[in-house]
Design a protein around this motif. Structure first.
Motif, mmCIF file in Angstrom:
data_model
loop_
_atom_site.group_PDB
_atom_site.id
_atom_site.type_symbol
_atom_site.label_atom_id
_atom_site.label_comp_id
_atom_site.label_asym_id
_atom_site.label_seq_id
_atom_site.Cartn_x
_atom_site.Cartn_y
_atom_site.Cartn_z
ATOM 1 N N LYS A 109 19.285 -15.887 0.891
ATOM 2 C CA LYS A 109 19.053 -16.924 -0.123
ATOM 3 C C LYS A 109 18.201 -16.399 -1.272
ATOM 4 N N GLY A 110 17.208 -15.573 -0.980
ATOM 5 C CA GLY A 110 16.316 -15.088 -2.032
ATOM 6 C C GLY A 110 15.574 -13.846 -1.614
ATOM 7 N N THR A 111 14.831 -13.260 -2.575
ATOM 8 C CA THR A 111 14.002 -12.102 -2.293
ATOM 9 C C THR A 111 12.536 -12.526 -2.295
ATOM 10 N N HIS A 112 11.656 -11.673 -1.801
ATOM 11 C CA HIS A 112 10.224 -11.983 -1.737
ATOM 12 C C HIS A 112 9.553 -11.459 -3.009
ATOM 13 N N MET A 113 9.337 -12.338 -3.973
ATOM 14 C CA MET A 113 8.799 -11.929 -5.267
ATOM 15 C C MET A 113 7.400 -11.314 -5.150
ATOM 16 N N SER A 114 6.586 -11.809 -4.243
ATOM 17 C CA SER A 114 5.213 -11.307 -4.135
ATOM 18 C C SER A 114 5.173 -9.844 -3.718
ATOM 19 N N ARG A 115 6.206 -9.384 -3.025
ATOM 20 C CA ARG A 115 6.205 -8.004 -2.549
ATOM 21 C C ARG A 115 6.292 -7.000 -3.691
ATOM 22 N N PHE A 116 6.907 -7.390 -4.806
ATOM 23 C CA PHE A 116 6.964 -6.483 -5.946
ATOM 24 C C PHE A 116 5.557 -6.164 -6.445
ATOM 25 N N VAL A 117 4.751 -7.203 -6.601
ATOM 26 C CA VAL A 117 3.390 -7.007 -7.102
ATOM 27 C C VAL A 117 2.537 -6.283 -6.063
ATOM 28 N N GLU A 118 2.759 -6.573 -4.792
ATOM 29 C CA GLU A 118 2.031 -5.864 -3.735
ATOM 30 C C GLU A 118 2.312 -4.370 -3.790
ATOM 31 N N ILE A 119 3.567 -4.004 -3.974
ATOM 32 C CA ILE A 119 3.934 -2.587 -4.058
ATOM 33 C C ILE A 119 3.292 -1.947 -5.278
ATOM 34 N N LEU A 120 3.305 -2.649 -6.403
ATOM 35 C CA LEU A 120 2.688 -2.125 -7.610
ATOM 36 C C LEU A 120 1.194 -1.888 -7.402
ATOM 37 N N ASN A 121 0.535 -2.829 -6.756
ATOM 38 C CA ASN A 121 -0.896 -2.683 -6.502
ATOM 39 C C ASN A 121 -1.204 -1.547 -5.538
ATOM 40 N N GLN A 122 -0.290 -1.236 -4.645
ATOM 41 C CA GLN A 122 -0.487 -0.110 -3.740
ATOM 42 C C GLN A 122 -0.530 1.216 -4.495
ATOM 43 N N HIS A 123 0.088 1.237 -5.682
ATOM 44 C CA HIS A 123 0.112 2.454 -6.499
ATOM 45 C C HIS A 123 -0.848 2.354 -7.678
ATOM 46 N N HIS A 124 -1.813 1.453 -7.613
ATOM 47 C CA HIS A 124 -2.771 1.255 -8.699
ATOM 48 C C HIS A 124 -3.484 2.568 -9.023
ATOM 49 N N GLY A 125 -3.506 2.910 -10.300
ATOM 50 C CA GLY A 125 -4.132 4.151 -10.731
ATOM 51 C C GLY A 125 -3.221 5.354 -10.631
ATOM 52 N N GLU A 126 -2.026 5.164 -10.060
ATOM 53 C CA GLU A 126 -1.091 6.275 -9.884
ATOM 54 C C GLU A 126 0.283 5.959 -10.453
ATOM 55 N N VAL A 127 0.398 4.892 -11.243
ATOM 56 C CA VAL A 127 1.689 4.544 -11.839
ATOM 57 C C VAL A 127 1.946 5.513 -12.988
ATOM 58 N N SER A 128 2.853 6.446 -12.782
ATOM 59 C CA SER A 128 3.141 7.492 -13.751
ATOM 60 C C SER A 128 4.555 7.979 -13.529
ATOM 61 N N VAL A 129 5.034 8.841 -14.422
ATOM 62 C CA VAL A 129 6.390 9.366 -14.296
ATOM 63 C C VAL A 129 6.559 10.125 -12.984
ATOM 64 N N GLU A 130 5.482 10.781 -12.525
ATOM 65 C CA GLU A 130 5.569 11.555 -11.295
ATOM 66 C C GLU A 130 5.659 10.676 -10.055
ATOM 67 N N ARG A 131 5.273 9.401 -10.159
ATOM 68 C CA ARG A 131 5.243 8.516 -8.991
ATOM 69 C C ARG A 131 6.369 7.491 -8.985
ATOM 70 N N MET A 132 7.178 7.452 -10.021
ATOM 71 C CA MET A 132 8.183 6.396 -10.112
ATOM 72 C C MET A 132 9.219 6.477 -8.997
ATOM 73 N N ASP A 133 9.566 7.705 -8.573
ATOM 74 C CA ASP A 133 10.531 7.829 -7.484
ATOM 75 C C ASP A 133 9.986 7.238 -6.190
ATOM 76 N N GLN A 134 8.694 7.422 -5.949
ATOM 77 C CA GLN A 134 8.087 6.864 -4.736
ATOM 78 C C GLN A 134 8.004 5.347 -4.817
ATOM 79 N N ILE A 135 7.732 4.814 -6.003
ATOM 80 C CA ILE A 135 7.630 3.357 -6.146
ATOM 81 C C ILE A 135 8.978 2.690 -5.882
#
Length: 290
Positions: free
Chosen positions: A84-110
């Motif tokens: 029926k739907g996806t878990h919207m909160s999980r997107f932000v949770e994943i982003l926060n797990q990579h806080h300070g490391e969001v860069s071109v080198e980390r996009m594949d891992q994200i």
């Protein structure tokens, strides 16, 4: 009257840090998970997720200096027809797990984390952000920071895909106006947008310099009178139609062995017409280069 905890804080002279959410054991939720319920319409969704998140990222510039900037981020996954739907909160949770490391080198891992934690077969991550380069004016040498709007897009399905993009402002002077006018020629600011796929890293500074060389003249944040004179005369001596600009950028990108695909667009914001002039070229160089 102070509690024992307040008394301990005052003795140390500073407040104790609050407990993190992870340190607090929460009871298992008894609330229903509607997103995981079944949908019987038999319609899969190509992209579902969150858009326009404002978030700090790190970009490594060509001088190997880490540039802090703020991106507008989009995150999507595909959704099978039976959910029926996806878990919207999980997107932000994943982003926060990579806080300070969001860069071109980390996009594949994200995107890999998005695909795994959201149980998707394809994940997409898009970043748009301002990038600054210090430029010296052509005659006076006055230095200033010039802003460029950049884009990074990563997706992971069966294979990983990454696209780097930048929009570069340039000056373009109309060859027709110069040819038919006795006194001067009309010019305009143009926005040239380049997106590339590559097999070896290409710096944003390389793309920006390449594009600026293809207009009638570059654009600067700070100019003195002697700089304005030099750039006005440079543009007059180097007239370019919108078609000339995209062809020049195409030739320059094709000459770069690292690039396997590109799209170049140019929009001239006309100074004497009530419309813009536009041109686009897209090339897939992967087969040609093996």
């Amino acid at each position: 009257m102070k509690t024992p905890e307040q008394d301990a804080r005052s003795k140390k002279g500073r407040a104790l840090p609050p407990k993190r959410a992870a340190d607090i054991t929460a009871p298992p939720s008894s609330m229903p998970d509607l997103q995981q319920s079944r949908d019987d319409r038999n319609i899969a969704i190509d992209k579902v997720g969150v858009k326009d998140i404002s978030y700090p990222i790190v970009v490594l510039d060509r001088s190997k200096v880490r540039q802090q900037t703020v991106a507008r981020i989009n995150m999507f996954v595909d959704l099978p027809h039976h959910f029926k739907g996806t878990h919207m909160s999980r997107f932000v949770e994943i982003l926060n797990q990579h806080h300070g490391e969001v860069s071109v080198e980390r996009m594949d891992q994200i995107v890999r984390d998005m695909k795994e934690h959201l149980e998707a077969s394809c994940a997409h991550l898009e970043l748009e952000f301002p990038y600054f380069i210090e430029k010296a004016a052509p005659v006076s040498g006055a230095r200033s920071l010039m802003e460029y709007q950049c884009r990074m897009a990563a997706s992971l399905g069966a294979d990983y895909d990454f696209v780097l993009g930048v929009t570069v402002p340039v000056t373009s002077l109309c060859p027709c106006s110069k040819e038919i006018s006795a006194r001067g020629a009309h010019n305009q600011r143009s926005a040239v947008t380049v997106e590339i796929r590559y097999r070896e890293h290409v710096w944003l500074e390389e793309l920006i310099s390449l594009v600026e060389a293809c207009g009638s003249a570059p654009v600067y944040a700070l100019l003195k009178r002697e700089d304005e004179k030099a750039l006005t005369e440079q543009a007059y001596d180097n007239p370019r139609f919108v078609e000339d600009v995209v062809r020049a950028v195409t030739a320059a990108l094709t000459a770069m062995p690292a690039i396997t695909w590109f799209r170049v667009e140019c929009e001239n914001f006309e100074s004497i017409h009530n419309h813009s002039a536009y041109a686009l070229v897209e090339r897939d160089l992967g087969r040609r280069r093996g």
